[in-house]
Design a protein around this motif. Structure first.
Motif, PDB file in Angstrom:
ATOM      1  N   ASN A  18       0.821  -1.215   0.000  1.00 43.49           N
ATOM      2  CA  ASN A  18       0.000   0.000   0.000  1.00 43.49           C
ATOM      3  C   ASN A  18       0.852   1.261   0.000  1.00 43.49           C
ATOM      4  OD1 ASN A  18      -2.872  -0.281  -0.161  1.00 43.49           O
ATOM      5  ND2 ASN A  18      -2.792  -1.401   1.766  1.00 43.49           N
ATOM      6  N   LEU A  19       1.965   1.231   0.729  1.00 46.05           N
ATOM      7  CA  LEU A  19       2.855   2.396   0.748  1.00 46.05           C
ATOM      8  C   LEU A  19       3.439   2.664  -0.641  1.00 46.05           C
ATOM      9  CD1 LEU A  19       4.723   1.866   4.143  1.00 46.05           C
ATOM     10  CD2 LEU A  19       2.998   3.612   3.606  1.00 46.05           C
ATOM     11  N   ILE A  20       3.786   1.598  -1.340  1.00 53.60           N
ATOM     12  CA  ILE A  20       4.318   1.746  -2.699  1.00 53.60           C
ATOM     13  C   ILE A  20       3.241   2.293  -3.627  1.00 53.60           C
ATOM     14  CG2 ILE A  20       5.231   0.481  -4.692  1.00 53.60           C
ATOM     15  CD1 ILE A  20       6.610  -1.386  -2.571  1.00 53.60           C
ATOM     16  N   TYR A  21       2.029   1.735  -3.511  1.00 59.78           N
ATOM     17  CA  TYR A  21       0.899   2.221  -4.317  1.00 59.78           C
ATOM     18  C   TYR A  21       0.617   3.695  -4.006  1.00 59.78           C
ATOM     19  CZ  TYR A  21      -3.934   3.110  -5.612  1.00 59.78           C
ATOM     20  OH  TYR A  21      -5.075   3.672  -6.101  1.00 59.78           O
ATOM     21  N   ASP A  22       0.612   4.049  -2.731  1.00 63.64           N
ATOM     22  CA  ASP A  22       0.361   5.436  -2.337  1.00 63.64           C
ATOM     23  C   ASP A  22       1.358   6.388  -2.995  1.00 63.64           C
ATOM     24  OD1 ASP A  22      -1.742   4.619  -0.756  1.00 63.64           O
ATOM     25  OD2 ASP A  22      -0.641   4.826   1.144  1.00 63.64           O
ATOM     26  N   ARG A  23       2.599   5.956  -3.102  1.00 58.49           N
ATOM     27  CA  ARG A  23       3.624   6.785  -3.739  1.00 58.49           C
ATOM     28  C   ARG A  23       3.269   7.055  -5.205  1.00 58.49           C
ATOM     29  NH1 ARG A  23       7.894   4.244  -1.377  1.00 58.49           N
ATOM     30  NH2 ARG A  23       8.233   2.945  -3.195  1.00 58.49           N
ATOM     31  N   TYR A  24       2.761   6.034  -5.892  1.00 57.60           N
ATOM     32  CA  TYR A  24       2.340   6.226  -7.285  1.00 57.60           C
ATOM     33  C   TYR A  24       1.257   7.303  -7.372  1.00 57.60           C
ATOM     34  CZ  TYR A  24       4.853   2.383  -9.540  1.00 57.60           C
ATOM     35  OH  TYR A  24       5.825   1.572 -10.083  1.00 57.60           O
ATOM     36  N   ILE A  25       0.278   7.239  -6.483  1.00 59.07           N
ATOM     37  CA  ILE A  25      -0.811   8.213  -6.513  1.00 59.07           C
ATOM     38  C   ILE A  25      -0.296   9.607  -6.133  1.00 59.07           C
ATOM     39  CG2 ILE A  25      -3.053   8.873  -5.521  1.00 59.07           C
ATOM     40  CD1 ILE A  25      -3.094   6.446  -7.483  1.00 59.07           C
ATOM     41  N   GLN A  26       0.544   9.683  -5.110  1.00 59.69           N
ATOM     42  CA  GLN A  26       1.075  10.977  -4.667  1.00 59.69           C
ATOM     43  C   GLN A  26       1.918  11.641  -5.750  1.00 59.69           C
ATOM     44  OE1 GLN A  26       3.011   9.744  -1.079  1.00 59.69           O
ATOM     45  NE2 GLN A  26       1.085   9.472   0.016  1.00 59.69           N
ATOM     46  N   GLU A  50     -11.647   0.752   1.530  1.00 66.21           N
ATOM     47  CA  GLU A  50     -10.649   1.605   2.158  1.00 66.21           C
ATOM     48  C   GLU A  50      -9.545   1.967   1.169  1.00 66.21           C
ATOM     49  OE1 GLU A  50      -7.589   0.336   5.397  1.00 66.21           O
ATOM     50  OE2 GLU A  50      -9.553   0.601   6.337  1.00 66.21           O
ATOM     51  N   ASP A  51      -9.278   3.227   1.084  1.00 67.47           N
ATOM     52  CA  ASP A  51      -8.204   3.719   0.231  1.00 67.47           C
ATOM     53  C   ASP A  51      -7.756   5.040   0.825  1.00 67.47           C
ATOM     54  OD1 ASP A  51      -6.539   4.864  -1.699  1.00 67.47           O
ATOM     55  OD2 ASP A  51      -7.776   4.232  -3.362  1.00 67.47           O
ATOM     56  N   ASP A  52      -6.511   5.107   1.237  1.00 65.08           N
ATOM     57  CA  ASP A  52      -5.992   6.324   1.855  1.00 65.08           C
ATOM     58  C   ASP A  52      -6.043   7.509   0.909  1.00 65.08           C
ATOM     59  OD1 ASP A  52      -5.454   4.893   4.159  1.00 65.08           O
ATOM     60  OD2 ASP A  52      -3.353   4.548   3.652  1.00 65.08           O
ATOM     61  N   ASN A  53      -6.147   7.251  -0.383  1.00 64.60           N
ATOM     62  CA  ASN A  53      -6.146   8.317  -1.375  1.00 64.60           C
ATOM     63  C   ASN A  53      -7.548   8.783  -1.761  1.00 64.60           C
ATOM     64  OD1 ASN A  53      -3.195   8.252  -1.959  1.00 64.60           O
ATOM     65  ND2 ASN A  53      -3.702   6.146  -2.462  1.00 64.60           N
ATOM     66  N   LEU A  54      -8.575   8.150  -1.208  1.00 61.69           N
ATOM     67  CA  LEU A  54      -9.942   8.418  -1.643  1.00 61.69           C
ATOM     68  C   LEU A  54     -10.351   9.877  -1.455  1.00 61.69           C
ATOM     69  CD1 LEU A  54     -12.513   7.266  -2.876  1.00 61.69           C
ATOM     70  CD2 LEU A  54     -13.258   6.682  -0.564  1.00 61.69           C
ATOM     71  N   GLU A  55     -10.068  10.464  -0.316  1.00 64.83           N
ATOM     72  CA  GLU A  55     -10.476  11.855  -0.078  1.00 64.83           C
ATOM     73  C   GLU A  55      -9.837  12.805  -1.085  1.00 64.83           C
ATOM     74  OE1 GLU A  55     -12.960  13.053   1.718  1.00 64.83           O
ATOM     75  OE2 GLU A  55     -13.346  10.953   2.197  1.00 64.83           O
ATOM     76  N   TYR A  56      -8.559  12.578  -1.367  1.00 64.00           N
ATOM     77  CA  TYR A  56      -7.872  13.407  -2.361  1.00 64.00           C
ATOM     78  C   TYR A  56      -8.550  13.250  -3.724  1.00 64.00           C
ATOM     79  CZ  TYR A  56      -4.564  14.635  -5.986  1.00 64.00           C
ATOM     80  OH  TYR A  56      -4.003  15.152  -7.120  1.00 64.00           O
ATOM     81  N   ILE A  57      -8.793  12.009  -4.107  1.00 60.57           N
ATOM     82  CA  ILE A  57      -9.382  11.729  -5.420  1.00 60.57           C
ATOM     83  C   ILE A  57     -10.771  12.360  -5.533  1.00 60.57           C
ATOM     84  CG2 ILE A  57     -10.269   9.875  -6.895  1.00 60.57           C
ATOM     85  CD1 ILE A  57      -7.852   8.179  -5.841  1.00 60.57           C
ATOM     86  N   LEU A  58     -11.578  12.227  -4.495  1.00 58.91           N
ATOM     87  CA  LEU A  58     -12.921  12.810  -4.530  1.00 58.91           C
ATOM     88  C   LEU A  58     -12.866  14.333  -4.618  1.00 58.91           C
ATOM     89  CD1 LEU A  58     -14.837  10.565  -1.959  1.00 58.91           C
ATOM     90  CD2 LEU A  58     -14.764  10.357  -4.459  1.00 58.91           C
ATOM     91  N   SER A  59     -11.924  14.948  -3.920  1.00 63.07           N
ATOM     92  CA  SER A  59     -11.809  16.409  -3.979  1.00 63.07           C
ATOM     93  C   SER A  59     -11.411  16.871  -5.382  1.00 63.07           C
ATOM     94  CB  SER A  59     -10.821  16.928  -2.934  1.00 63.07           C
ATOM     95  OG  SER A  59      -9.495  16.596  -3.282  1.00 63.07           O
ATOM     96  N   VAL A  60     -10.591  16.092  -6.049  1.00 67.97           N
ATOM     97  CA  VAL A  60     -10.186  16.418  -7.418  1.00 67.97           C
ATOM     98  C   VAL A  60     -11.397  16.361  -8.347  1.00 67.97           C
ATOM     99  CG1 VAL A  60      -8.848  15.539  -9.380  1.00 67.97           C
ATOM    100  CG2 VAL A  60      -7.774  15.755  -7.136  1.00 67.97           C
ATOM    101  N   ILE A  61     -12.262  15.369  -8.163  1.00 74.00           N
ATOM    102  CA  ILE A  61     -13.460  15.250  -9.010  1.00 74.00           C
ATOM    103  C   ILE A  61     -14.418  16.411  -8.745  1.00 74.00           C
ATOM    104  CG2 ILE A  61     -15.391  13.795  -9.720  1.00 74.00           C
ATOM    105  CD1 ILE A  61     -13.801  11.389  -8.628  1.00 74.00           C
ATOM    106  N   VAL A  62     -14.574  16.786  -7.484  1.00 73.07           N
ATOM    107  CA  VAL A  62     -15.435  17.922  -7.150  1.00 73.07           C
ATOM    108  C   VAL A  62     -14.941  19.164  -7.886  1.00 73.07           C
ATOM    109  CG1 VAL A  62     -16.092  19.530  -5.307  1.00 73.07           C
ATOM    110  CG2 VAL A  62     -16.276  17.076  -4.930  1.00 73.07           C
ATOM    111  N   GLN A  63     -13.638  19.399  -7.862  1.00 75.41           N
ATOM    112  CA  GLN A  63     -13.068  20.576  -8.529  1.00 75.41           C
ATOM    113  C   GLN A  63     -13.297  20.525 -10.035  1.00 75.41           C
ATOM    114  OE1 GLN A  63      -8.997  20.466  -7.220  1.00 75.41           O
ATOM    115  NE2 GLN A  63      -9.420  21.724  -5.420  1.00 75.41           N
ATOM    116  N   ALA A  64     -13.203  19.328 -10.622  1.00 74.43           N
ATOM    117  CA  ALA A  64     -13.330  19.191 -12.071  1.00 74.43           C
ATOM    118  C   ALA A  64     -14.779  19.243 -12.552  1.00 74.43           C
ATOM    119  CB  ALA A  64     -12.691  17.878 -12.527  1.00 74.43           C
ATOM    120  N   THR A  65     -15.721  18.846 -11.683  1.00 75.24           N
ATOM    121  CA  THR A  65     -17.099  18.698 -12.147  1.00 75.24           C
ATOM    122  C   THR A  65     -18.113  19.577 -11.448  1.00 75.24           C
ATOM    123  OG1 THR A  65     -17.602  16.921 -10.573  1.00 75.24           O
ATOM    124  CG2 THR A  65     -16.682  16.258 -12.722  1.00 75.24           C
ATOM    125  N   GLY A  66     -17.865  19.934 -10.196  1.00 80.99           N
ATOM    126  CA  GLY A  66     -18.850  20.678  -9.429  1.00 80.99           C
ATOM    127  C   GLY A  66     -20.025  19.825  -8.957  1.00 80.99           C
TER     128      GLY A  66
END
Length: 141
Positions: free
Chosen positions: A7-15, A61-77
């Motif tokens: 998961n730490l390695i995967y998180d690095r890819y997303i970050q 569970e995904d530690d990156n979910l909140e970040y990803i959702l915030s990005v979609i909110v910004q892109a779509t409203g």
């Protein structure tokens, strides 16, 4: 312990995904496929193992979910509820591509993945924008 390290390695890819594309949400999808290509065994461990018996909350569970959702909110409203549903539908799509990559069933270039993600995003956005203007529009195909 192994799953935590994977998961730490995967998180690095997303970050580090923002270096892959100018659009942050598309960049996370590209990063997901890069992880599948470059770390296929870790990808299989994290995303293709038998999950029966795990509580549903653990599966989502995904530690990156909140970040990803915030990005979609910004892109779509879109609303928070719509954004979550939007992301799940996009994840079904990108997960299928990533599985094909990790198992060597399909080999897609980054440009092909970028194009496919753009098309899927646009289709879902039209669907959800239609929902905002006309709640009965969900029956359209």
């Amino acid at each position: 312990a192994v799953i935590r390290q994977a998961n730490l390695i995967y998180d690095r890819y997303i970050q580090e995904s923002q270096a892959l594309d100018e659009r942050p949400y598309r960049a996370t999808g590209i990063a997901y496929t890069c992880f599948a290509r470059e770390e296929s065994e870790l990808f299989k461990l994290l995303f293709m193992r038998d999950r029966r018996g795990e509580p549903i909350a653990k599966k989502l569970e995904d530690d990156n979910l909140e970040y990803i959702l915030s990005v979609i909110v910004q892109a779509t409203g879109l609303s928070r509820e719509q954004v979550y549903d939007f992301h799940v539908l996009m994840w079904y799509f990108i997960h299928g591509l990533a599985v094909m990559i990790a198992t060597h069933y399909g080999d897609f270039t980054q440009d092909e993945i970028r194009h496919l993600l753009t098309e899927q995003f646009a289709a879902l956005r039209r669907k959800y924008e239609g929902d905002v203007c006309n709640p009965s529009s969900t029956s359209r195909t």
